[in-house]
Design an enzyme around this catalytic site. Structure first.
Site, PDB file in Angstrom:
ATOM      1  N   ASP A 509       0.836  -1.204   0.000  1.00 39.02           N
ATOM      2  CA  ASP A 509       0.000   0.000   0.000  1.00 39.02           C
ATOM      3  C   ASP A 509       0.866   1.248   0.000  1.00 39.02           C
ATOM      4  OD1 ASP A 509       0.904  -0.494   2.612  1.00 39.02           O
ATOM      5  OD2 ASP A 509      -0.787   0.545   3.521  1.00 39.02           O
ATOM      6  N   ARG A 513       5.631   4.438   5.825  1.00 36.64           N
ATOM      7  CA  ARG A 513       5.258   4.418   7.242  1.00 36.64           C
ATOM      8  C   ARG A 513       5.344   2.988   7.799  1.00 36.64           C
ATOM      9  NH1 ARG A 513      -0.727   5.858   5.541  1.00 36.64           N
ATOM     10  NH2 ARG A 513      -1.581   3.782   5.231  1.00 36.64           N
ATOM     11  N   ASP A 514       4.902   2.814   9.022  1.00 39.13           N
ATOM     12  CA  ASP A 514       5.025   1.506   9.677  1.00 39.13           C
ATOM     13  C   ASP A 514       3.927   0.547   9.229  1.00 39.13           C
ATOM     14  OD1 ASP A 514       2.934   2.847  10.774  1.00 39.13           O
ATOM     15  OD2 ASP A 514       3.558   2.637  12.863  1.00 39.13           O
ATOM     16  N   GLU A 515       3.805   0.362   7.919  1.00 41.62           N
ATOM     17  CA  GLU A 515       2.717  -0.471   7.390  1.00 41.62           C
ATOM     18  C   GLU A 515       3.234  -1.336   6.237  1.00 41.62           C
ATOM     19  OE1 GLU A 515      -0.966   1.518   7.017  1.00 41.62           O
ATOM     20  OE2 GLU A 515      -1.981  -0.200   6.145  1.00 41.62           O
ATOM     21  N   ASP A 522      -6.459  -2.271  -2.696  1.00 41.42           N
ATOM     22  CA  ASP A 522      -5.737  -1.225  -3.430  1.00 41.42           C
ATOM     23  C   ASP A 522      -5.431  -1.635  -4.866  1.00 41.42           C
ATOM     24  OD1 ASP A 522      -5.586  -0.888  -0.636  1.00 41.42           O
ATOM     25  OD2 ASP A 522      -3.813   0.383  -0.799  1.00 41.42           O
ATOM     26  N   TRP A 574     -12.272  -6.031  -0.482  1.00 39.99           N
ATOM     27  CA  TRP A 574     -10.825  -6.249  -0.457  1.00 39.99           C
ATOM     28  C   TRP A 574     -10.457  -7.685  -0.875  1.00 39.99           C
ATOM     29  CZ3 TRP A 574     -11.904  -1.489   0.284  1.00 39.99           C
ATOM     30  CH2 TRP A 574     -10.916  -0.533   0.457  1.00 39.99           C
ATOM     31  N   GLU A 790      -2.327   8.964  -0.959  1.00 41.72           N
ATOM     32  CA  GLU A 790      -3.353   8.081  -0.399  1.00 41.72           C
ATOM     33  C   GLU A 790      -4.696   8.815  -0.294  1.00 41.72           C
ATOM     34  OE1 GLU A 790      -2.414   6.886   3.613  1.00 41.72           O
ATOM     35  OE2 GLU A 790      -3.775   5.172   3.492  1.00 41.72           O
ATOM     36  N   HIS A 806       0.881   6.180  -2.597  1.00 33.72           N
ATOM     37  CA  HIS A 806      -0.104   5.108  -2.521  1.00 33.72           C
ATOM     38  C   HIS A 806      -0.647   4.910  -3.930  1.00 33.72           C
ATOM     39  CE1 HIS A 806      -1.118   3.890   1.557  1.00 33.72           C
ATOM     40  NE2 HIS A 806      -2.289   3.432   1.161  1.00 33.72           N
TER      41      HIS A 806
HETATM   42  C1  RAM Z   1      -4.787   1.483   4.938  1.00 37.06           C
HETATM   43  C2  RAM Z   1      -3.915   1.061   3.831  1.00 37.06           C
HETATM   44  C3  RAM Z   1      -4.547   0.587   2.579  1.00 37.06           C
HETATM   45  C4  RAM Z   1      -6.009   0.363   2.684  1.00 37.06           C
HETATM   46  C5  RAM Z   1      -6.430  -0.006   4.057  1.00 37.06           C
HETATM   47  C6  RAM Z   1      -7.893  -0.321   4.207  1.00 37.06           C
HETATM   48  O1  RAM Z   1      -4.203   1.076   6.138  1.00 37.06           O
HETATM   49  O2  RAM Z   1      -2.978   2.048   3.578  1.00 37.06           O
HETATM   50  O3  RAM Z   1      -4.269   1.407   1.496  1.00 37.06           O
HETATM   51  O4  RAM Z   1      -6.326  -0.667   1.800  1.00 37.06           O
HETATM   52  O5  RAM Z   1      -6.083   0.979   4.945  1.00 37.06           O
END
Ligand code: RAM
Length: 935
Positions: A509, A513-515, A522, A574, A790, A806
């Site tokens: 995504d 960041r911490d993800e 997406d 999703w 994003e 994003h």
């Molecule tokens: C965020 C992400 C992503 C999205 C979800 C639901 O944490 O960045 O892009 O799919 O949420």
């Protein structure tokens, strides 16, 4: 084979080439195996081969392959001699050039396959043999592995959570600090080496070094997987790295995602364990004997090397004073190291990595390096990029240079890091203090950034001191789009940078960041946009497997795959991407395998999800139309009911569409009965959907959000008689509510540009795409974006979820640029661009569009110019493809091709007039159309 037989075959092979060589109109090139050029160590026992047929005379039209012959041999010499000891397909009457399944001898572990192909054209003239290509097999069964998993265990103690989240996080990050592991082994070689192959897996991440040299150029290797199901090994040919006498091999191990970068926040992450590795170097000697060097308890390990900490979110710390320069050379003193301990093998099966590895793809020079305050410098890479920096520095021993990264700056010129959340994104290099320049780059971390803060640098860094190393999966780039609107060109560039920055062997995504997770939603339609930017076939085939691997036994598919974040919410949208990716692979590459392989798991998910239905509809939806432009510029998510699309509407519309995809797949693989069942179920749901949401008096669905009209129109849920009304209302809304700007979130954005264009309003799509005021892609650019945000309001929204890189809001814009503006579309009835639909739209003030697509059949080009009502359009169709070409025109008679009547041109057949287009059926070749449009 006896020599005489060999010679005969050789003569025969040469002759069959000679007799026809001059005359053939085609030549085969770009031979691939499983989508890749000469892949090493695959474990697909029936790999698929492909090639591209090129025209000998580039101007020729109507070129067709009518037959092919593949030969394959166990050595290059045999192949060149025509001795096909592995496979001779014979002459196969077929136009296929892709997805040709291996039908030669069964391929066992370690097999080497050299192959080439010859083709026959439409006049049955044979081409010369192609250049040789090759692939090798990896280790196909567990029994092939002599090596043991080794590592160095470590127990961590996580402090008990307190009320202070910030402090908990800091303690957790500290507890997770782990130096890189190093493992080494020496061995003797007394016989000359014919071939040496290393099969290696090191998880999280590894580098292999032999005799002081690194094997291969992969980075962040191996690719990510659902580790409890599958772990990749990588195959490297190390023949040139070995020597007679004493040799040494070293493995450097980083944490990656195996040693989770976070355990508790922002969400719990799965911790697999400390890094571990398995390796097996198999050496064949010229005399036929073999030696094997494999990981076991005799290897030596340490964690006292220079990489003191490495974490994908937080960065890498490297202390060059701890370097052991000769650690992968024979004779190094490892007496202070420990014996390797055998560690628990991963639960997942060890399988071959078949998609492209990550590599450093490009190196950027900073646009500027400025001293903000004494000792604090900010470098601007000029582009929001993903990877890391290579540092060049000279200075005293023990001095530490620190690099920190961010996508944007604060007004005072310092880094803006609030949107990185807990990711520390900090690399540190401690100098060894030699007199010369020290060059360093990290290995086991990566960052998403445009700006770099440099502190601790001895003296002043210049633009020569750091370089941006752009890292992503090394798939073939294809993007090629220019038009007369510079803003659109910049949007295209932002799309390309955004997409490549979010490849980390899974589609992520975000990179900063911490993800950095593989969120399915997406990519639902964005994956089709991506199919025009890179060759994504192997990449998405692999991710589709990751998704299946993450499916729970009952059928639940997560929102994130691999499921390092365990989000099993059972919403429709999703997980639904699991059912959309195989369609993309089929349409763009003619790939049936993903449909065949994943059909049972996809079906299982559909059946499982049907269990959540109520009143004929399904209301399972976690995210809604994620990130619609909100009412307040600071908000991440809108709270305004008028902007929020009903969840049951979204989930049900998607579910109907997904069931119809299943019906289509079912028919393709000969499951007609099941297809009929999916169709019936979808039809029943459609009736319930119309009843529940459609308001005939208004021509609207539910509360009438833009997305609530876009979905039924795109999925064919609106009865024919109502379509014009619903579409009219959508257009009115876009005008009144959004002043012809974007008014949708992730869900609507996947379909919007096509919904408008397919219903005759490409001009409105164009207006929306090129707005420079809020919200829209052009607005992002007006605020300095070099990627896609994003959030539509990324410049003003809360930093809690606000990435500057994003891909989800690209939606179908990428598809629109290539398939609508340039008009290059796959025909889903003859997929993989065997038949192309060339159908451009020419909206607004655009005066030209020039684009190409490197399809599996070869490059398709479209270049149109418009001057008032006059259109000139150059089209190239690769050999062995055909097309239906829609030339905008008042009538068929108005269309000329290369200056003469198009209807009489060689290779063209006028078919009909349709909505202001003269429609032609075309054979392969280059065409230059001129026409006068109706307007
Ligand atoms: C965020 C992400 C992503 C999205 C979800 C639901 O944490 O960045 O892009 O799919 O949420």
């Amino acid at each position: 084979m006896k020599t005489s037989a060999l010679v005969l075959t050789f003569i025969a092979a040469t002759l069959s080439g000679c007799f026809t060589r001059d005359a053939a109109s085609l030549k085969p090139a770009t031979l691939r195996c499983e989508y890749r050029l000469n892949p090493a160590g695959i474990d697909e026992t029936r790999p698929r081969l492909s090639w591209i047929v090129e025209a000998v005379q580039p101007q020729a039209r109507g070129l067709k392959q009518t037959a092919y012959r593949i030969i394959a041999s166990s050595s290059r010499e045999k192949l060149v001699a025509g001795a096909a000891d592995l496979w001779d397909s014979g002459r196969v009457a077929s136009g296929s050039t892709t997805q040709i399944t291996w039908r030669g001898k069964p391929l066992g572990s370690r097999a080497e396959v050299y192959w080439r192909v010859m083709v026959w054209d439409e006049a049955r003239r044979g081409s010369a043999w192609s250049e040789p290509a090759y692939f090798t097999m990896g280790l196909l069964s567990a029994a092939d592995w002599q090596g043991r998993w080794i590592g160095k265990e470590e127990s961590i103690e996580l402090p008990k959570p307190t009320k202070d989240k910030q402090q908990d996080q800091e303690l957790e990050i500290r507890a997770l600090r782990l130096p890189a592991r190093m493992a080494r082994k020496e061995f003797q070689l007394t016989q000359p080496v014919r071939r040496a192959v290393a099969y290696v897996s090191g998880i999280g991440l590894f580098e292999l070094h032999v005799n002081g040299r690194r094997a291969g150029d992969h980075v962040l290797s191996p690719n990510l997987t659902q580790y409890d199901k599958r772990v990749f090994y990588v195959t490297h040919d190390v023949t040139p790295l070995l020597q007679q006498g004493a040799n040494a091999v070293g493995l450097l191990l980083g944490n990656g995602r195996w040693w989770a970068p976070r355990l508790r926040q922002p969400v719990p992450m799965v911790m697999y364990g400390t890094p571990r590795a398995i390796a097996q170097i198999e050496i064949e000697h010229t005399d036929g004997s073999r030696s094997v060097v494999a990981t076991d308890g005799t290897w030596r390990v340490t964690d006292a090397g220079p990489i003191r900490a490495n974490n994908e979110f937080d960065g890498e710390e490297y202390d060059a004073t701890l370097e052991m320069p000769a650690w992968t050379m024979a004779g190094f003193d490892d007496s202070k190291w420990q014996s390797a301990v055998p560690v628990k093998p991963p639960d997942g099966r060890l399988v071959a990595q078949m998609a492209e590895p990550l590599k450093v793809i490009e190196t950027l020079k900073p646009k500027s390096v400025k001293e903000l305050r004494p000792g604090l410098f900010i470098a601007d890479m000029g582009q929001n990029m993903v990877g890391w920096c290579r540092l060049k520095v000279r200075g005293p021993q023990g001095a530490t240079v620190q690099l920190r990264f961010a996508e944007t700056l604060q007004p005072d010129g310092t880094l803006y890091t609030a949107n990185l959340r807990s990711a520390l994104v900090t690399d540190r290099y401690t100098l060894k203090g030699t007199k010369s320049v020290e060059t360093w780059e990290p290995r086991f971390t990566y960052h998403g950034f445009r700006f770099v803060e440099i502190t601790g640098f001895p003296g002043k860094p210049t633009a020569e001191s750091i370089e941006g190393r752009v890292v992503h999966d090394a798939m073939t780039p294809m993007h090629d789009f220019t038009c007369s609107n510079d803003l659109l060109n910049q949007i295209h560039r932002n799309i390309v940078w955004g997409i490549k920055g979010n490849y980390r062997s899974i589609p992520t995504d975000c990179p900063q960041r911490d993800e950095r997770q593989g969120w399915l939603g997406d990519r639902s339609m964005v994956s089709r946009s991506e199919a025009y930017i890179h060759d994504v076939a192997a990449f998405y085939s692999k991710w589709e497997q990751d998704i299946e691997d993450s499916q729970r036994p009952a059928g639940s598919v997560p929102d994130v795959a691999p499921s390092y974040w365990q989000f099993y919410n059972d919403s429709v949208t999703w997980p639904g991407t699991f059912l959309l990716v195989p369609g993309m692979l089929y349409e763009y590459y003619g790939d049936m395998r993903a449909i065949e392989r994943h059909y049972p798991a996809m079906k299982k998910w559909v059946m499982y999800m049907r269990g959540f239905m109520k009143d004929g509809l399904i209301g399972k939806d976690s995210y809604g139309d994620w990130c619609v432009p909100p009412e307040d510029p600071k908000l991440i998510h809108s709270k305004d009911p008028a902007r929020i699309t009903d969840k049951t509407l979204i989930a049900s519309a998607y579910f109907i569409h997904l069931e119809r995809q299943m019906a289509r797949y079912g028919r393709l693989i000969g499951k007609g009965n099941e297809a009929a069942e999916f169709e019936d179920h979808a039809a029943q749901m459609q009736t319930a959907f119309q009843r529940r949401f459609y308001k005939p008096e208004w021509g609207l669905y539910d509360n009438g959000t833009q997305t609530s009209s876009v979905l039924p129109l795109s999925f064919g849920l609106t009865p024919e008689s109502e379509r014009a009304k619903v579409f009219g209302n959508l257009v009115t809304r876009i005008g009144s509510e959004s002043e012809n700007h974007i008014g949708v979130g992730l869900i609507g954005a996947q379909w919007l540009m096509r919904a408008l264009s397919d219903n005759g309003r490409a001009d409105l799509a164009y207006t929306m795409a090129t707005q420079t005021t809020y919200p829209g892609w052009g607005y992002m650019i007006s605020k300095g974006a070099t990627t896609i945000w994003e959030l539509w309001n990324g410049d003003t929204a809360d930093p809690a979820m606000n990435s500057g890189n994003h891909v989800m809001q690209i939606g179908d814009l990428g598809i629109w640029l290539y398939a609508y503006l340039a008009g290059i579309r796959p025909d889903i009835e003859k997929p993989g661009f065997a038949h192309v639909v060339l159908k451009p739209v020419m909206p607004g003030d655009l005066t030209f569009v020039r684009a190409s697509h490197a399809s599996p059949r070869g490059r398709i080009e479209s270049y149109w110019r418009k001057n008032g009502a006059r259109v000139e359009w150059d089209v190239t169709l690769p050999p062995n493809s055909t097309a239906t070409i829609y030339v905008p025109a008042r009538s068929g008679n108005d269309v000329t091709e290369s200056g003469a009547s198009a209807a009489k041109a060689q290779g063209l057949r006028f078919s009909r007039m349709e909505n202001g287009n003269a429609v032609f059926e075309a054979a392969s070749g280059r065409y230059r159309f001129q026409s006068v449009t109706a307007q």
